[in-house]
Design a protein around this motif. Structure first.
Motif, PDB file in Angstrom:
ATOM      1  N   VAL A 406       1.035  -1.153   0.050  1.00 10.60           N
ATOM      2  CA  VAL A 406      -0.011   0.192   0.122  1.00 10.60           C
ATOM      3  C   VAL A 406       0.874   1.391   0.041  1.00 10.60           C
ATOM      4  N   GLN A 407       0.393   2.304  -0.593  1.00 10.86           N
ATOM      5  CA  GLN A 407       0.877   3.781  -0.429  1.00 10.86           C
ATOM      6  C   GLN A 407       0.561   4.034   1.114  1.00 10.86           C
ATOM      7  N   LEU A 408       1.403   4.768   1.602  1.00  5.61           N
ATOM      8  CA  LEU A 408       1.298   5.384   3.015  1.00  5.61           C
ATOM      9  C   LEU A 408       1.623   6.987   2.952  1.00  5.61           C
ATOM     10  N   VAL A 409       0.744   7.812   3.494  1.00  4.32           N
ATOM     11  CA  VAL A 409       0.978   9.257   3.752  1.00  4.32           C
ATOM     12  C   VAL A 409       1.267   9.344   5.075  1.00  4.32           C
ATOM     13  N   LEU A 410       2.413   9.848   5.565  1.00  9.64           N
ATOM     14  CA  LEU A 410       2.935  10.036   6.981  1.00  9.64           C
ATOM     15  C   LEU A 410       2.515  11.536   7.374  1.00  9.64           C
ATOM     16  N   VAL A 411       2.026  11.623   8.577  1.00  9.63           N
ATOM     17  CA  VAL A 411       1.594  12.903   9.188  1.00  9.63           C
ATOM     18  C   VAL A 411       1.969  12.755  10.673  1.00  9.63           C
ATOM     19  N   GLY A 412       1.812  13.890  11.577  1.00  4.44           N
ATOM     20  CA  GLY A 412       2.013  14.108  12.869  1.00  4.44           C
ATOM     21  C   GLY A 412       3.424  14.633  13.197  1.00  4.44           C
ATOM     22  N   GLY A 413       3.386  15.164  14.395  1.00  5.78           N
ATOM     23  CA  GLY A 413       4.617  15.628  14.752  1.00  5.78           C
ATOM     24  C   GLY A 413       5.639  14.384  15.275  1.00  5.78           C
ATOM     25  N   ASN A 427       5.285   2.978  -1.107  1.00  6.14           N
ATOM     26  CA  ASN A 427       6.110   4.154  -1.180  1.00  6.14           C
ATOM     27  C   ASN A 427       5.502   5.200   0.078  1.00  6.14           C
ATOM     28  N   ILE A 428       6.473   5.731   0.843  1.00  2.03           N
ATOM     29  CA  ILE A 428       5.820   6.639   1.716  1.00  2.03           C
ATOM     30  C   ILE A 428       5.891   8.034   1.629  1.00  2.03           C
ATOM     31  N   ILE A 429       4.807   8.721   1.590  1.00  3.59           N
ATOM     32  CA  ILE A 429       4.875  10.141   1.490  1.00  3.59           C
ATOM     33  C   ILE A 429       4.790  10.931   2.572  1.00  3.59           C
ATOM     34  N   LYS A 430       5.642  11.966   2.786  1.00  3.31           N
ATOM     35  CA  LYS A 430       6.086  12.819   3.983  1.00  3.31           C
ATOM     36  C   LYS A 430       5.551  14.021   3.392  1.00  3.31           C
ATOM     37  N   ALA A 431       4.068  14.357   3.860  1.00  2.00           N
ATOM     38  CA  ALA A 431       3.619  15.618   3.723  1.00  2.00           C
ATOM     39  C   ALA A 431       4.032  16.621   4.255  1.00  2.00           C
ATOM     40  N   GLU A 432       4.276  17.805   3.412  1.00  4.52           N
ATOM     41  CA  GLU A 432       4.841  19.065   4.073  1.00  4.52           C
ATOM     42  C   GLU A 432       3.748  19.544   5.011  1.00  4.52           C
ATOM     43  N   ASN A 433       4.118  20.267   6.188  1.00  5.28           N
ATOM     44  CA  ASN A 433       3.412  20.778   7.176  1.00  5.28           C
ATOM     45  C   ASN A 433       2.324  19.517   8.098  1.00  5.28           C
ATOM     46  N   GLY A 434       2.940  18.445   7.611  1.00 10.32           N
ATOM     47  CA  GLY A 434       2.296  17.290   8.235  1.00 10.32           C
ATOM     48  C   GLY A 434       1.932  17.106   9.565  1.00 10.32           C
ATOM     49  N   ASP A 435       3.062  17.915  10.382  1.00  9.05           N
ATOM     50  CA  ASP A 435       3.241  17.825  11.827  1.00  9.05           C
ATOM     51  C   ASP A 435       1.837  18.614  12.536  1.00  9.05           C
ATOM     52  N   VAL A 436       1.155  19.199  11.389  1.00  6.82           N
ATOM     53  CA  VAL A 436      -0.072  20.109  12.074  1.00  6.82           C
ATOM     54  C   VAL A 436      -1.409  19.638  11.313  1.00  6.82           C
ATOM     55  N   ALA A 437      -1.325  18.330  10.791  1.00  6.65           N
ATOM     56  CA  ALA A 437      -2.192  17.664   9.851  1.00  6.65           C
ATOM     57  C   ALA A 437      -3.731  17.653  10.503  1.00  6.65           C
ATOM     58  N   ASN A 438      -3.592  17.394  11.689  1.00  4.32           N
ATOM     59  CA  ASN A 438      -4.914  17.414  12.340  1.00  4.32           C
ATOM     60  C   ASN A 438      -5.642  18.886  12.577  1.00  4.32           C
ATOM     61  N   ALA A 439      -4.667  19.786  12.696  1.00  8.09           N
ATOM     62  CA  ALA A 439      -5.593  21.094  12.825  1.00  8.09           C
ATOM     63  C   ALA A 439      -5.966  21.712  11.297  1.00  8.09           C
ATOM     64  N   ILE A 440      -5.115  21.208  10.478  1.00  6.79           N
ATOM     65  CA  ILE A 440      -5.547  21.595   9.055  1.00  6.79           C
ATOM     66  C   ILE A 440      -6.697  20.671   8.629  1.00  6.79           C
ATOM     67  N   GLY A 441      -6.910  19.442   8.934  1.00  7.11           N
ATOM     68  CA  GLY A 441      -8.041  18.751   8.629  1.00  7.11           C
ATOM     69  C   GLY A 441      -9.288  19.285   9.445  1.00  7.11           C
ATOM     70  N   ALA A 442      -9.151  19.859  10.573  1.00  4.15           N
ATOM     71  CA  ALA A 442     -10.252  20.458  11.107  1.00  4.15           C
ATOM     72  C   ALA A 442     -10.779  21.640  10.563  1.00  4.15           C
ATOM     73  N   SER A 443      -9.681  22.528   9.909  1.00  4.49           N
ATOM     74  CA  SER A 443     -10.131  23.762   9.293  1.00  4.49           C
ATOM     75  C   SER A 443     -10.579  23.849   7.925  1.00  4.49           C
ATOM     76  N   ILE A 444     -10.311  22.486   7.225  1.00  7.50           N
ATOM     77  CA  ILE A 444     -10.651  22.629   5.665  1.00  7.50           C
ATOM     78  C   ILE A 444     -12.025  21.981   5.347  1.00  7.50           C
ATOM     79  N   ALA A 445     -12.330  21.300   6.761  1.00  8.85           N
ATOM     80  CA  ALA A 445     -13.377  20.112   6.657  1.00  8.85           C
ATOM     81  C   ALA A 445     -14.702  20.830   6.035  1.00  8.85           C
ATOM     82  N   GLN A 446     -15.658  19.896   5.269  1.00  9.92           N
ATOM     83  CA  GLN A 446     -16.895  20.615   5.023  1.00  9.92           C
ATOM     84  C   GLN A 446     -17.894  19.893   6.036  1.00  9.92           C
ATOM     85  N   ILE A 447     -19.334  20.160   5.717  1.00 10.38           N
ATOM     86  CA  ILE A 447     -20.189  19.737   6.823  1.00 10.38           C
ATOM     87  C   ILE A 447     -20.897  18.495   6.255  1.00 10.38           C
TER      88      ILE A 447
END
Length: 516
Positions: A406-413, A427-447
């Protein structure tokens, strides 16, 4: 225009600001405090101070919080609940609170009543609702309960009795009295649905304190006239009023925020996500940009429930996990120094060997003072890394639906501790700004809005059933704060009920829309 997103984790509280183009302006991390509220206030204060933006241009604020989960696990701040089950005498053999931890029953008061009502599995009447019986019960419970859970037998097919009892409660106790209806919370299965409804009712005081505290924290920083939302555990948002009706939907919202944030940062809609914190690692699966939902009953605080939950595996492994050697055998976690990593890890001048120290020793990370871990034997460090790799590999295998890599996206501090290659991962994808992915996920979410019911297609054709379910899901989304003209259908799940003679199907519909 700016959005603020705050996510409360077990170790850190993350806060971020996005501009109107959803670009990250600034982010901060603050240790999660024991009372949680202080950690949120500190993170918010530091964020605004460092970002130096015009506060009047902040339009939305989102919070992902662990407070409801903590309240259940710790048995604290829960309301006294009265349980009304519509199903006497048919369900008298298994009473409410069966198999519950004794301390939890005592904490919630243990008040319950079996009254007449309920339906058969095909929608036929089990027994008539006795309104006099309900009114007498409510008089007995006056001053004894702070919230009520209503549970009807097969209310997932027909819930008019539950809604009538809710009206009666509001007539006697007032419109503001918290009432939870099982047909709006759980799935098929009386006991698990009842359990979820009782927990939802028990959380009414916790969610009130949480929402008021967040709004107050914003006002203290001079932020007013903003739309405030709480995160749900399906990776979407809900308004404060909706959250007060369904506080149980905030449980496990942290991992789903990270999964949604990972999808946004990596621009991938279908993948596996590994979110590494200070104490635990959460693994989830993205399907069309949203977290995969669990298809089995889930235990919350040792109580079996069947309400909507994300399919997540948590591993006791994080950036603060303690490394030990016991009789020549290396162990990693589950104990962690948590938010004290800045004082206790070797690279920061402490005396505890952690996974972060191993990552620095092997050159995977550049934090703290690397000279303080130079004495660690390289072969030993590689042995610890192998142990970390094995823990993650085993967890990923449990989440796979096939034997393929599987492909894995790596986030978190804490993601700095993860090796560059893991067996079973292509393959492992290390997302830029992944250390705050949780707060970003909260702010871009839909309803979102979701509706689930059993429909009998031989009586109500499939197309009409789908239209009805979708209309009710849209209504839920609007109640949660979505703009009606932006709502679209994203998921339809049909499960035929094999034991039913008339082609009955459990139909679940999910819609999402933009916030106001």
């Amino acid at each position: 225009m700016y959005r603020i997103g705050i996510d409360v984790g077990g170790t850190n509280t993350d806060a971020i600001i996005l501009d109107e183009n959803r670009q990250l302006i600034h982010s901060v991390k603050s240790p999660t405090s024991l009372d949680i509220k202080t950690g949120i206030e500190t993170a918010l204060r530091n964020l605004l101070k460092e970002a130096n933006i015009d506060k009047s241009k902040i339009t939305h604020a989102m919070l992902g919080t662990t407070q409801c989960t903590n309240a259940i696990v710790e048995r604290k701040k829960l309301a006294k609940v009265g349980v009304i089950r519509l199903g006497y005498p048919a369900t008298a053999s298994v009473l409410p609170y069966t198999s519950w931890p004794k301390d939890m029953v005592e904490r919630l008061s243990g008040n319950y009543a079996l009254v007449h009502g309920g339906y058969e599995y095909d929608g036929q009447l089990l027994s008539e609702l006795d309104e006099g019986e309900i009114k007498t019960l409510l008089e007995e419970w006056l001053e004894k309960v702070e919230s009520i859970a209503i549970v009807g037998v097969f209310s997932s097919i027909k819930n008019d009795q539950e809604l009538r009892v809710r009206d009666l409660i509001h007539e006697v106790y007032g419109e503001e009295f918290p009432v939870s209806c099982s047909s709006l919370i759980g799935s098929v299965g009386l006991i698990e649905r009842e359990n979820a409804t009782i927990l939802n009712a028990a959380l009414c005081k916790v969610i009130e304190t949480t929402t008021e505290g967040f709004v107050h924290a914003l006002e203290e920083e001079g932020i007013s006239n903003v739309e405030v939302y709480l995160c749900q555990n399906d990776g979407t948002l809900m308004s404060i009023e909706y959250a007060k009706q369904f506080p149980i939907l905030t449980i496990a919202c942290g991992p789903t925020n990270s999964i949604r944030g990972a999808s946004y940062l990596a621009q991938i809609k279908n993948t596996m996500v590994l979110d590494v914190g200070g104490t635990t690692s959460d693994i989830g699966v993205l399907q069309d940009g949203f977290p995969r939902e669990s298809s089995v009953a889930v235990e919350v605080g040792d109580i079996r429930t069947n309400f909507r939950m994300p399919d997540i595996i948590s591993v006791g492994l994080g950036g603060g996990s303690i490394v030990r050697v016991d009789n020549g055998r290396i162990t990693v976690g589950p104990e962690s120094v948590g938010y004290k990593i800045g004082q206790e890890a070797l690279v920061f001048g402490g005396n505890t060997l952690t996974t972060t120290d191993i990552a620095v020793r092997l050159g995977l990370a550049d934090v703290g003072d690397k000279s303080l871990v130079a004495h660690i034997d390289e072969e030993f460090a590689k042995g610890v890394q192998l142990k970390i790799s094995t823990l993650i590999e085993q967890a990923i295998d449990k989440m796979k639906t096939s034997s393929e890599d599987v492909q894995l996206v790596l986030v978190g501090g804490g993601s700095i501790i993860i090796p560059n290659s893991i067996p079973g991962v292509s393959n492992i994808i290390k997302a830029e700004n992944g250390d705050v992915a949780n707060a970003i996920g909260a702010s871009i979410a839909q309803i979102s809005g979701q509706y689930e019911q059993i429909y009998i297609y031989s009586r109500e054709p499939r197309e009409e059933s789908l239209k009805d379910a979708q209309a009710k899901a849209v209504k839920q989304a609007v109640l949660a704060g979505a703009l009606s003209d932006t709502i679209e259908l994203v998921e339809v799940e049909e499960t035929p009920l094999a034991y039913h003679p008339e082609n009955a199907t459990r139909l679940r519909v999910k819609v999402v829309g933009r916030m106001e």
